[in-house]
Design a protein around this motif. Structure first.
Motif, short mmCIF file in Angstrom:
data_model
loop_
_atom_site.label_atom_id
_atom_site.label_comp_id
_atom_site.label_asym_id
_atom_site.label_seq_id
_atom_site.Cartn_x
_atom_site.Cartn_y
_atom_site.Cartn_z
N GLU A 66 51.10 24.71 60.56
CA GLU A 66 50.82 25.47 62.15
C GLU A 66 53.06 25.20 61.82
N GLY A 95 48.75 29.49 64.09
CA GLY A 95 47.47 29.72 64.81
C GLY A 95 47.92 30.45 66.27
N TYR A 98 44.36 20.94 63.23
CA TYR A 98 45.61 22.12 63.15
C TYR A 98 46.51 20.90 64.11
#
Length: 622
Positions: free
Chosen positions: A269, A290, A545
């Motif tokens: 990320e 994202g 994530y």
């Protein structure tokens, strides 16, 4: 036979489309925001043997453009089966990533809106064909009527002609909020007319300096690395090249001298929060993985420009919203670089003079996200060190620079401002140092008083090191501190060196600011990973994530905050490290009209992993 971690092929994307269609998951109006390989677990990969069976699974995030509902579908291409359907509520679960076709649709939407056209006319702009409507992710702010909507916010820039850089001419003071499903402007914020900066900001067309002479990088005997079915070997290193549409380049199964170092490393990320709190830009916070999908935005690299020397390129294949394959040629570059001296000594007693050259293996890709361009460079060294360097370049975001903006922006051209902002990256590091289980110690330099309780430092010259074991997830959120030389040691729970100590690697962080937004802000809730330099969690293949699965318009609290609240034991467990690093950017005039590269990153270095210098066998002149 295919390897479990092999990258998705065009044929597999075609098979995925057929499988989803057969199960009525691609009805008219349904779009695929992202399709990726559902990677097997560490244990499944470790148990695989060449030629053995492989269950190739995919993960598809689907958006129904009619209802606005979305779902994640897990399916097996090998078994032609749908394994799981996860329904998402747009009010609570966030939105799928933004698709390129949605960005492209915004121009027509805003230019059909009477309010937006009136705002342009008030600024003396009647020919809107030269207005560049810039669509940007909306964030989550609980503004009236926004919860559950799929939205973008749109700023505008003016071009003097089609080849003029629009970033030099922001049409400030107006922003359109666009509903992507209803295809209309649902709100227009207009704080008043501001002058459009006039000076152009074009670059790249000369005139050029004439002082540079050619510099050629040649390897007449070819490179020292080999590539076989995405498996790279070089100077004792071995790893597999992977590619993910969200993360981009992924390195799998890294080992050196036949010993495991990492199961998987990637940039999972990144967030770019801006500092302007005004009504036009308070919402500017972008998650480039994202929300925008780093891997989908990769460049096709060019020999002699992006990479020089003896190059091996890897093409990447990603799926478009119709679940049809799109090839990105030369998406990944692999090459060697000379990197100065590896080690050197001139001995005054023996007269020996020894020097060895250091070279490194570089594997990289570049992605363009709107105005910024990011290069991700993994460096492998013959002494076992592994390094990530991220290079940020491109064009700084711009607005009108006036008395109000001066608090939050730098003037980079007459009347043109570039807001203060950060680029914060989060690396996901599934480390397996000499085995799957490990412990993490925080190591700090310790100063000792001249007259201690034991009287053992009479001259005041002593110093030492303290080690603090990270025992559970709740204690795993740590901050770097250069004043005490802080590093984090990842020690094997399964192997010892000849001195009886755990074999280990140390994570050497940079000491830059973490997220600077207020702790109670929307972006702090959504990007909690960026509030610490390090998080240590128990390995879980379903936790991919750090800001959660659906970052786009999510209200916050997903990902690391949820996982750390479980407070699992991490001492001697299978671990994942999440490392945040980045750049806090106060733009300079020198960053305009195109920004020289700014670099950031981190290093993983062996520490007791080897029993002595592993590069003693490097030959002179090499």
């Amino acid at each position: 036979m295919v390897h479990p971690l092999a990258r998705l092929t065009a044929a597999e994307i075609d098979a995925a489309r057929e499988l989803l269609a057969v199960h009525d998951l691609l009805a008219p109006g349904v779009r695929c925001a992202v399709l990726s390989l559902e990677e097997p677990t560490r244990d499944e990969v470790a148990a695989h043997r060449a030629g053995g069976p492989v269950d190739r699974r995919i993960r598809a995030v689907l958006l129904d453009g009619g209802s606005g509902r979305s779902r994640t579908v897990l399916a097996s291409l090998t078994r032609s089966a749908i394994d799981e359907r996860i329904e998402h509520d747009p009010v609570t679960d966030g939105q799928p990533p933004i698709m390129l076709e949605e960005f492209e649709a915004v121009d027509a939407i805003v230019k059909a809106d009477p309010g937006w056209l009136a705002a342009m006319a008030e600024r003396g702009i009647t020919d809107v064909s030269l207005v560049a409507a810039c669509p940007l992710s909306a964030g989550s702010y609980d503004l009236p009527g926004e919860r559950g909507r799929r939205m973008l916010r749109v700023l505008s820039f003016l071009q003097a002609r089609p080849d003029d850089s629009p970033w030099a001419h922001p049409i400030d003071g107006v922003v359109a909020y666009v509903d992507l499903l209803e295809k209309r402007v649902v709100e227009l914020v207009d704080t008043g007319v501001l002058p459009v900066p006039a000076e152009e900001g074009n670059f790249g067309d000369g005139p050029y300096r004439t002082s540079r002479r050619p510099l050629h990088v040649t390897q007449p005997e070819g490179p020292s690395f080999t590539v076989d079915d995405d498996v790279v070997e070089w100077e004792g290193w071995r790893f597999r090249v992977g590619y993910d549409p969200r993360e981009g380049l992924v390195l799998h199964r890294l080992s050196i001298a036949g010993r495991p170092v990492a199961h998987r490393v990637s940039v999972a990320e990144m967030v770019v929060p801006y500092a302007d709190p005004g009504p036009i830009r308070f919402w500017q916070n972008y998650f480039d993985a994202g929300e925008y999908l780093l891997g989908q935005q990769a460049n096709s690299l060019e020999l002699g420009c992006d990479c020089v020397g003896e190059i091996h390129y890897f093409d990447a294949v990603v799926a478009d919203p119709d679940v049809r394959p799109r090839e990105i040629r030369n998406a990944i570059c692999l090459h060697e670089e000379d990197d100065g001296v590896l080690w050197k000594h001139t001995d005054v007693f023996t007269g020996s003079q020894q020097v060895r050259r250091r070279r490194r293996l570089v594997i990289s890709f570049f992605a363009t996200i709107g105005n910024y361009d990011y290069g991700f460079y993994w460096h492998l060294y013959p002494d076992g060190a592994l390094e990530l360097e991220v290079r940020s370049t491109g064009v700084v975001f711009t607005g009108v620079h006036d008395e109000r903006a001066a608090r939050w922006a730098s003037e980079v051209a007459p009347g043109l401002g570039a807001p203060y902002h950060q680029h914060l990256f989060c690396a996901r590091l599934d480390l397996t140092v000499d085995g799957p289980r490990a412990s993490v110690d925080e190591l700090d330099v310790r100063r000792l008083p001249r007259t201690g309780p034991d009287g053992d430092n009479p001259h005041g010259n002593a110093f030492g090191r303290d080690a603090t074991r990270i025992g559970s997830e709740s204690g795993g959120g740590r901050v770097a501190d250069r004043t005490v030389g802080r590093v984090w040691r990842i020690g094997s729970a399964e192997a010892r060196n000849r001195f009886g100590d755990p074999t280990a690697y140390v994570l050497e962080p940079e000491d830059g600011p973490t997220l600077l937004a207020d702790d109670e802000s929307s972006i702090a809730a959504r990007a909690a990973f960026a509030t610490r330099h390090l998080w240590v969690t128990a390995y879980d293949p379903a936790r991919r994530y750090p800001a959660g699965e659906l970052v786009n318009q999510h209200g916050g609290g997903a990902g690391l905050p949820e996982w750390v609240a479980e407070d699992r034991d991490v001492d001697g467990a299978e671990l994942t490290l999440w490392h945040t690093f980045g750049v806090t950017h106060f733009p300079r005039p020198e960053d305009w009209p195109v920004m020289p590269v700014a670099s950031c990153g981190f290093r993983l270095a062996p520490s007791g992993f080897f029993d002595r210098n592993p590069t003693l066998d490097v030959a002179p002149g090499h």
